[in-house]
Design an enzyme around this catalytic site. Sequence first.
Site, mmCIF file in Angstrom:
data_model
loop_
_atom_site.group_PDB
_atom_site.id
_atom_site.type_symbol
_atom_site.label_atom_id
_atom_site.label_comp_id
_atom_site.label_asym_id
_atom_site.label_seq_id
_atom_site.Cartn_x
_atom_site.Cartn_y
_atom_site.Cartn_z
ATOM 1 N N LYS A 255 4.820 0.427 9.140
ATOM 2 C CA LYS A 255 4.874 1.704 8.424
ATOM 3 C C LYS A 255 4.260 2.829 9.245
ATOM 4 O O LYS A 255 4.758 3.950 9.248
ATOM 5 C CB LYS A 255 4.109 1.579 7.098
ATOM 6 N N GLU B 21 0.878 -1.168 0.000
ATOM 7 C CA GLU B 21 0.000 0.000 0.000
ATOM 8 C C GLU B 21 0.920 1.224 0.000
ATOM 9 O O GLU B 21 1.819 1.319 0.838
ATOM 10 C CB GLU B 21 -0.877 0.006 1.256
ATOM 11 N N ARG C 221 5.483 -12.921 9.450
ATOM 12 C CA ARG C 221 6.143 -11.662 9.113
ATOM 13 C C ARG C 221 7.479 -11.562 9.847
ATOM 14 O O ARG C 221 7.701 -12.218 10.851
ATOM 15 C CB ARG C 221 5.249 -10.468 9.396
HETATM 16 P P1 ATP Z 1 2.954 -2.228 7.726
HETATM 17 O O1 ATP Z 1 2.278 -2.793 8.922
HETATM 18 O O2 ATP Z 1 4.389 -1.994 7.919
HETATM 19 O O3 ATP Z 1 2.255 -1.053 7.120
HETATM 20 P P2 ATP Z 1 1.652 -3.709 5.778
HETATM 21 O O4 ATP Z 1 1.432 -5.157 5.692
HETATM 22 O O5 ATP Z 1 0.451 -2.952 6.144
HETATM 23 O O6 ATP Z 1 2.883 -3.415 6.682
HETATM 24 P P3 ATP Z 1 1.786 -3.399 2.988
HETATM 25 O O7 ATP Z 1 2.176 -2.255 2.173
HETATM 26 O O8 ATP Z 1 0.386 -3.839 2.949
HETATM 27 O O9 ATP Z 1 2.204 -3.089 4.469
HETATM 28 O O10 ATP Z 1 2.737 -4.635 2.710
HETATM 29 C C1 ATP Z 1 3.007 -5.140 1.440
HETATM 30 C C2 ATP Z 1 3.414 -6.573 1.581
HETATM 31 O O11 ATP Z 1 4.535 -6.707 2.445
HETATM 32 C C3 ATP Z 1 2.310 -7.401 2.156
HETATM 33 O O12 ATP Z 1 2.151 -8.539 1.351
HETATM 34 C C4 ATP Z 1 2.780 -7.751 3.531
HETATM 35 O O13 ATP Z 1 2.352 -9.025 3.879
HETATM 36 C C5 ATP Z 1 4.290 -7.701 3.397
HETATM 37 N N1 ATP Z 1 4.904 -7.342 4.661
HETATM 38 C C6 ATP Z 1 4.701 -6.230 5.397
HETATM 39 N N2 ATP Z 1 5.403 -6.255 6.537
HETATM 40 C C7 ATP Z 1 6.081 -7.427 6.538
HETATM 41 C C8 ATP Z 1 6.983 -8.060 7.453
HETATM 42 N N3 ATP Z 1 7.324 -7.480 8.603
HETATM 43 N N4 ATP Z 1 7.478 -9.273 7.115
HETATM 44 C C9 ATP Z 1 7.143 -9.851 5.962
HETATM 45 N N5 ATP Z 1 6.305 -9.323 5.066
HETATM 46 C C10 ATP Z 1 5.772 -8.121 5.340
#
Ligand code: ATP
Length: 558
Positions: free
Chosen positions: A274, A36, A264
Amino acid sequence: MPEILTNPSNFIQNEINDDIKNGRYGEGIHTRFPPEPNGYLHIGHAKSICLNFGLAEQYGGMCNLRFDDTNPVKEDVEYVDSIKADVKWLGFSWADRMYYASDYFGRLYEYAVQLIQAGKAYVDDSTAEEIRAMRGTLTEAGKESPYRNRSAAENMELFTRMKNGEFADGEKVLRARIDMAAANINMRDPVIYRIAHAAHHRTGDEWCIYPMYDFAHPLSDAIEGITHSICTLEFEDHRPLYDWLLEAVGLDVAARPRQIEFARLNLTNTVTSKRKLRQLVEEGYVAGWDDPRMPTISGLRRRGYTSAAIRAFCREVGVAKANSLVDVAMLEHCIRDDLNNNADRIMAVLRPLKVVITNYPEGQKEYMLAENHPFKGGHRYVPFTRELYIEQEDFMEEAPKKFFRLKPGGEVRLKHGYIIKCDEAVKDAEGNIIELHCSYDPDSKTGGETANRKVKGTIHWVSAEDALKAEVRLYDYLIETDEKGEVPADFLAAVNQSSLEVLHDARIEPSVRLTGEGTHYQFLRQGYYVVDKDSCPEQLVFNRVVGLKDSWAKAKKG
Ligand code: ATP
Ligand code: MG
C-alpha cells in the site's frame, strides 16, 4: 453465494479440521479480515479476503471485517469506504459484523492499566533513537532501559498523564516489560502505547495516546472471539508476543485465537504494498488509486477484471507456507478465461485504414448477420457499405509469402461478409497509403453461390459511415522488471514510461452505441475490452483488459 474459495485442501484447512476434531472451538470457526484503512486494497488483500471469508463460509462460520485503525495520521474515511466497497464487490458479506480497533480503545486502555499494575508494563522516557539503540541485534542482547524499574504507582501516574495530554509526541511511551535478552527481538520490551496529538477519523480528539498495532491486534482478535487469526508470514515472530499479551491480561487460554501464518501474494511486474501504491498515486505516476494499471481492487475493476476472475485466481494460487512469486500471466489467464466464456464478440478497428469497394453501389447498405458468441449464441446485424475501415496492419504492400491478410492483388474474407480483392493502394504526395481500392465478390456472402470459396485470411472491418469513433486505452505493465519479474527496490525508477497508449481514432461497430461502464467485449482478433467510466454515448472510451494470447495456459500445457 460465492463458490468455495480455497483449494480443496490447504494446510490451513487441515489445522482447522484438527481443531474441530479436538473440539477446541465449540461454537464454530470465526475469522476476520483486518485491513488498516491507510490505502486502497490490492490484489494481495484479495487473497486474504478470499481466504478468511471463504473459510468462514466453507465451515459455516463467520468472518468479521475489522479496521485496524490505530494510526490516526495515516488513516482516512476515504479508505474505509473504498475497503467496504471492494470487499462487497468481491462478493463477500460481513453481515452486521463491521468493527474497528478504535471501538476498543477504552478496553485496550484498561488492559494496559492492568499490565502496569501487574508490573508488566512501564513508561519509558527514552527517545525513539535511544530505544532503537538499546534493542540489540539478532546476535546481541538488548539493554534494559534506565526507566524499566519504575514502580507500578509511578508508571500509573505517568501513563494517566500521557493520556491526559501532558506530554508531547514522542516524549514518553508505554512498553511491555518482558525480556531484553530474549532471542526474539519482538519480545524485547516492545512499545505498546505512544503519544500522538492527532485527530482520529473516528474518535476525533478523544485520545492522544494510541495503542501500537502489535498490542491492539491480538487483543482485538480476542475481544471479537476470533478462533483462527490468519495472517501473513512476517507475523510468525510476533506470535510469542501476542501469546504473552493474552496471557498477561488474563484471557482464557482455551478461548484464545489461534494464529496461522501463510505466504503473502507476490506477483511479477506488480507492486503489492500500500505504501508504494500510495507513492505512485501521490507522486502522479498514475491517475489515481483506480487507474487501470494499478493492482488495486478498484484499478483491476476499472481495467475490466470481474470479481469472479479474481476469486478464481485466489483459488488457483492457493495458500502456502513459503513465499513465492506468482506469474501475473496467471491473473491474466483468469480474466481471459472468464471473458472468453462471457463477453460478446464485436468488430472494432483500432488503427483504421479506409477501404473503398469500387464495385459496390454508392448509397447501398446491407446488414450482415453476425453471431455474438461462439457458444452462448445470440446474433446482431452489422451494416456493410461501400466504404469500410480495416486495420492498418491487415494490409501490406510488400507482403511476405505467408502474409494471408490483404496485399495488392490478394483476396481476403471480411468476417461475416464478402470476399474482397485489393486492386490498388492509393497514396498521398508523400507516398503514404491513404486508402485501398478493392472489389468484392457479390456471391461470396453467406447463402451466396461462392459462400464457401476458400481464401486464406479473414479480417475484421467496420462500415466507415456507421462505425462509432472511440477512444481506446491500451495498457502495458506499470513496472518494468528483469526476466524473473521481481519488482526492483527502486520501483519508481522502474516505472514503465509507455504503460499507457491512447488511440483516439478507433472505429467500433454501431451495435455498442449505448452500452455503459463495465460492459465487456471481445474485439475480434484483438483482445478483451471494457467500457470505461469516462465513456458516454457521445464519446465511447474502452480499456483493453487483456490480449487474446494466453501465455499462462500455454506454459502450463508445456
Ligand atoms: P501493505 O503492505 O500492502 O500495506 P498490509 O499487510 O500492511 O499490506 P493491511 O491493511 O494490514 O495491509 O492488510 C490487511 C490484511 O491483508 C492483513 O491480514 C494482511 O496479512 C493481508 N495482506 C496484505 N498484503 C497481502 C498479500 N500481498 N498477500 C496476502 N495477504 C495480504
Ligand atoms: Mg499490516
